[in-house]
Design a protein around this motif. Structure first.
Motif, PDB file in Angstrom:
ATOM      1  N   PRO A 206       0.801  -1.231   0.000  1.00 47.17           N
ATOM      2  CA  PRO A 206       0.000   0.000   0.000  1.00 47.17           C
ATOM      3  C   PRO A 206       0.829   1.274   0.000  1.00 47.17           C
ATOM      4  N   THR A 207       2.124   1.183   0.319  1.00 43.92           N
ATOM      5  CA  THR A 207       2.992   2.365   0.331  1.00 43.92           C
ATOM      6  C   THR A 207       4.323   2.019  -0.322  1.00 43.92           C
ATOM      7  N   ARG A 208       5.054   3.062  -0.724  1.00 40.72           N
ATOM      8  CA  ARG A 208       6.404   2.929  -1.251  1.00 40.72           C
ATOM      9  C   ARG A 208       7.303   3.956  -0.558  1.00 40.72           C
ATOM     10  N   THR A 209       8.621   3.707  -0.631  1.00 41.25           N
ATOM     11  CA  THR A 209       9.594   4.598   0.012  1.00 41.25           C
ATOM     12  C   THR A 209      10.605   5.069  -1.018  1.00 41.25           C
ATOM     13  N   ILE A 210      10.798   6.384  -1.116  1.00 44.38           N
ATOM     14  CA  ILE A 210      11.758   6.955  -2.054  1.00 44.38           C
ATOM     15  C   ILE A 210      13.163   6.547  -1.630  1.00 44.38           C
ATOM     16  N   GLY A 211      13.928   6.028  -2.601  1.00 45.94           N
ATOM     17  CA  GLY A 211      15.242   5.494  -2.276  1.00 45.94           C
ATOM     18  C   GLY A 211      16.410   6.339  -2.705  1.00 45.94           C
ATOM     19  N   ASP A 212      16.163   7.443  -3.419  1.00 48.46           N
ATOM     20  CA  ASP A 212      17.282   8.228  -3.952  1.00 48.46           C
ATOM     21  C   ASP A 212      16.909   9.695  -3.987  1.00 48.46           C
ATOM     22  N   GLY A 213      17.911  10.543  -3.933  1.00 45.79           N
ATOM     23  CA  GLY A 213      17.686  11.982  -4.050  1.00 45.79           C
ATOM     24  C   GLY A 213      17.437  12.656  -2.720  1.00 45.79           C
ATOM     25  N   PRO A 214      17.130  13.943  -2.756  1.00 48.02           N
ATOM     26  CA  PRO A 214      16.981  14.724  -1.511  1.00 48.02           C
ATOM     27  C   PRO A 214      15.796  14.288  -0.654  1.00 48.02           C
ATOM     28  N   ARG A 215      14.840  13.541  -1.239  1.00 45.51           N
ATOM     29  CA  ARG A 215      13.661  13.116  -0.489  1.00 45.51           C
ATOM     30  C   ARG A 215      13.743  11.645  -0.088  1.00 45.51           C
ATOM     31  N   ALA A 216      14.927  11.055  -0.165  1.00 52.28           N
ATOM     32  CA  ALA A 216      15.100   9.647   0.183  1.00 52.28           C
ATOM     33  C   ALA A 216      14.551   9.375   1.582  1.00 52.28           C
ATOM     34  N   GLY A 217      13.812   8.265   1.691  1.00 50.56           N
ATOM     35  CA  GLY A 217      13.192   7.903   2.961  1.00 50.56           C
ATOM     36  C   GLY A 217      11.742   8.323   3.078  1.00 50.56           C
ATOM     37  N   THR A 218      11.270   9.193   2.178  1.00 51.88           N
ATOM     38  CA  THR A 218       9.880   9.640   2.196  1.00 51.88           C
ATOM     39  C   THR A 218       8.958   8.490   1.809  1.00 51.88           C
ATOM     40  N   VAL A 219       7.923   8.268   2.604  1.00 51.54           N
ATOM     41  CA  VAL A 219       6.935   7.219   2.347  1.00 51.54           C
ATOM     42  C   VAL A 219       5.696   7.863   1.714  1.00 51.54           C
ATOM     43  N   PHE A 220       5.167   7.228   0.673  1.00 52.96           N
ATOM     44  CA  PHE A 220       3.987   7.769   0.000  1.00 52.96           C
ATOM     45  C   PHE A 220       3.025   6.631  -0.346  1.00 52.96           C
ATOM     46  N   PRO A 221       1.722   6.940  -0.516  1.00 57.22           N
ATOM     47  CA  PRO A 221       0.727   5.894  -0.766  1.00 57.22           C
ATOM     48  C   PRO A 221       0.706   5.446  -2.229  1.00 57.22           C
ATOM     49  N   VAL A 222       0.219   4.228  -2.446  1.00 57.00           N
ATOM     50  CA  VAL A 222       0.045   3.658  -3.790  1.00 57.00           C
ATOM     51  C   VAL A 222      -1.441   3.631  -4.099  1.00 57.00           C
ATOM     52  N   HIS A 223      -1.823   4.184  -5.270  1.00 58.05           N
ATOM     53  CA  HIS A 223      -3.242   4.300  -5.623  1.00 58.05           C
ATOM     54  C   HIS A 223      -3.626   3.500  -6.866  1.00 58.05           C
ATOM     55  N   VAL A 224      -2.696   2.722  -7.411  1.00 54.14           N
ATOM     56  CA  VAL A 224      -2.975   1.970  -8.639  1.00 54.14           C
ATOM     57  C   VAL A 224      -2.427   0.556  -8.506  1.00 54.14           C
ATOM     58  N   PRO A 225      -2.930  -0.403  -9.309  1.00 52.92           N
ATOM     59  CA  PRO A 225      -2.331  -1.737  -9.315  1.00 52.92           C
ATOM     60  C   PRO A 225      -0.870  -1.666  -9.747  1.00 52.92           C
ATOM     61  N   THR A 226      -0.044  -2.472  -9.092  1.00 48.65           N
ATOM     62  CA  THR A 226       1.386  -2.473  -9.412  1.00 48.65           C
ATOM     63  C   THR A 226       1.871  -3.809  -9.970  1.00 48.65           C
ATOM     64  N   HIS A 227       0.981  -4.770 -10.090  1.00 47.90           N
ATOM     65  CA  HIS A 227       1.308  -6.053 -10.745  1.00 47.90           C
ATOM     66  C   HIS A 227       0.120  -6.423 -11.617  1.00 47.90           C
ATOM     67  N   GLN A 228       0.358  -6.536 -12.911  1.00 47.06           N
ATOM     68  CA  GLN A 228      -0.741  -6.756 -13.858  1.00 47.06           C
ATOM     69  C   GLN A 228      -0.371  -7.864 -14.831  1.00 47.06           C
ATOM     70  N   THR A 229      -1.319  -8.781 -15.047  1.00 44.32           N
ATOM     71  CA  THR A 229      -1.146  -9.848 -16.034  1.00 44.32           C
ATOM     72  C   THR A 229      -2.324  -9.814 -16.994  1.00 44.32           C
ATOM     73  N   GLY A 230      -2.115 -10.316 -18.204  1.00 39.44           N
ATOM     74  CA  GLY A 230      -3.207 -10.321 -19.169  1.00 39.44           C
ATOM     75  C   GLY A 230      -2.908 -11.180 -20.378  1.00 39.44           C
ATOM     76  N   VAL A 231      -3.951 -11.418 -21.152  1.00 41.05           N
ATOM     77  CA  VAL A 231      -3.839 -12.099 -22.439  1.00 41.05           C
ATOM     78  C   VAL A 231      -4.476 -11.207 -23.491  1.00 41.05           C
ATOM     79  N   LEU A 232      -3.739 -10.989 -24.583  1.00 40.63           N
ATOM     80  CA  LEU A 232      -4.207 -10.159 -25.694  1.00 40.63           C
ATOM     81  C   LEU A 232      -4.505 -11.061 -26.892  1.00 40.63           C
ATOM     82  N   GLU A 233      -5.696 -10.936 -27.433  1.00 41.58           N
ATOM     83  CA  GLU A 233      -6.041 -11.645 -28.658  1.00 41.58           C
ATOM     84  C   GLU A 233      -5.905 -10.670 -29.831  1.00 41.58           C
ATOM     85  N   HIS A 234      -4.924 -10.910 -30.681  1.00 37.73           N
ATOM     86  CA  HIS A 234      -4.713 -10.034 -31.825  1.00 37.73           C
ATOM     87  C   HIS A 234      -5.717 -10.356 -32.930  1.00 37.73           C
ATOM     88  N   ALA A 235      -5.973  -9.379 -33.773  1.00 39.04           N
ATOM     89  CA  ALA A 235      -6.970  -9.559 -34.835  1.00 39.04           C
ATOM     90  C   ALA A 235      -6.590 -10.695 -35.768  1.00 39.04           C
TER      91      ALA A 235
END
Length: 361
Positions: A206-235
């Motif tokens: 539900p959250t992620r932590t910034i790992g680089d730069g001046p804001r490293a260590g900042t925790v922020f929320p996740v609002h979207v799916p972060t792992h997605q699978t699917g099958v595409l049927e081409h024409a």
């Protein structure tokens, strides 16, 4: 070639330097202006290139030395900036995705039609020698008729290296909208448009932590799916299995493989312009052949799609990195999200013309 197409960049973030480096070395385009809501970033970018000025956004959009606006803002702003540029009578080339939703994208397409302007959209990596060489092999029938494909993009997440990664985890972000356009565009280029999809998604953290730069260590929320699978049927009937993830620490997975009735084709990372293309026609899989570069723009970089669009305007032809293609890719991605929510197969109502192949250039 006539006069070069004059270009202004809106959005001077990390990707802008790759665009500027490409645009300033190509003969058919000329970078003239740069704008960003943070004035310091625009000035820093403009300072590296002779003849390029940092200006406010409104001044860039109305400048008489800007024929085309390159829109490098965050996805949530793509449609607003494109509409403002079209209203000012400019052509537009945008970073992917075309917009944060197909509803927003349709307003951009309608505005472009009303204004008589052309809209192009990244990714243009598919115009490089990697995907184009693979397409040449497919078109030559070297693996027979395509039957299926796989596509994998896995990473632990962009917060490890990006100093301001929150937008990747807000609506308009996530692995499918961030990296999916590279893969889906490549798949459509290789196998044709998609007519139906199904899939599932999850948000393990539900959250992620910034790992680089001046804001490293900042925790922020996740609002979207972060792992997605699917099958595409081409024409054309081929089925692609797709996985896009910000939750996989490491994996030994192919970027893209295409399986045909007479062989297999290994396609390089569609996030890059080049890379090895390998062919196997041995039923046991013991012998692979590295194909030489056969097609595509050599030494491509972000922005080669702008030059391709400029050539298309001069020739009165559609650009290869077109809004039509980008809209179909966005529609496929949106349908994958819908399928993950509903658990049903979802028809893709849009389609597109597969762009003309790129000769070795």
């Amino acid at each position: 070639m006539g006069e070069p197409l004059t270009v202004g960049i809106v959005g001077a973030g990390k990707i802008s330097r790759q665009y500027a480096a490409t645009l300033t070395r190509l003969p058919g385009v000329r970078l003239t202006r740069v704008a960003d809501l943070a004035d310091g970033r625009a000035q820093a970018l403009a300072a590296d290139y002779a003849g390029v000025r940092a200006v406010p956004v409104t001044e860039l959009l109305t400048g008489d030395d800007v024929d085309l606006v390159v829109n490098l803002t965050v996805p949530q702003a793509h449609a607003d900036v494109a509409l403002a540029a079209l209203a000012a009578g400019r052509h537009v080339y945008g970073e992917k995705p075309l917009a944060a939703s197909t509803a927003e994208a349709r307003t951009v397409l309608a505005a472009a039609a009303a204004a008589g302007r052309t809209v192009g959209c990244a990714p243009d990596t598919v115009l490089g020698t990697g995907v184009q060489t693979a397409r040449a092999a497919l078109d030559a029938g070297e693996i027979g008729a395509p039957v299926a494909a796989t596509a994998f993009m896995v990473t632990p997440g962009h917060e490890r290296w990006h100093p301001d990664p929150e937008f990747y985890y807000q609506p308009g972000g996530g692995p499918l909208l961030d990296m999916g356009p590279y893969y889906v565009t490549a798949l459509v280029t290789l196998l044709g448009p998609v007519r139906r999809v199904t899939g599932l998604a999850s948000t393990p953290r539900p959250t992620r932590t910034i790992g680089d730069g001046p804001r490293a260590g900042t925790v922020f929320p996740v609002h979207v799916p972060t792992h997605q699978t699917g099958v595409l049927e081409h024409a054309g009937g081929a089925l692609t299995t797709l996985m896009m993830s910000f939750d996989v620490w490491a994996g030994r997975l192919p970027h893209i493989e295409v399986y045909g009735t007479a062989g297999t084709l290994s396609v390089p990372d569609p996030n890059h312009f080049d890379g090895p293309v390998d062919l196997c026609t041995d039923a046991g899989g013991a012998h692979w052949t590295r194909l030489p570069q056969r097609a595509g723009y050599r030494d491509g970089g972000r922005g080669i799609g702008v030059a391709d669009l400029a050539d298309a305007l001069r020739a009165g032809a559609p650009p290869r990195a077109s809004a039509e293609l980008a809209y179909h890719v966005l529609d496929v991605i949106e349908c994958l999200h819908t399928a993950a929510v509903t658990g049903a197969a979802v028809p893709v109502t849009s389609t597109c013309t597969v762009p003309a192949p790129v000769p070795l250039t």
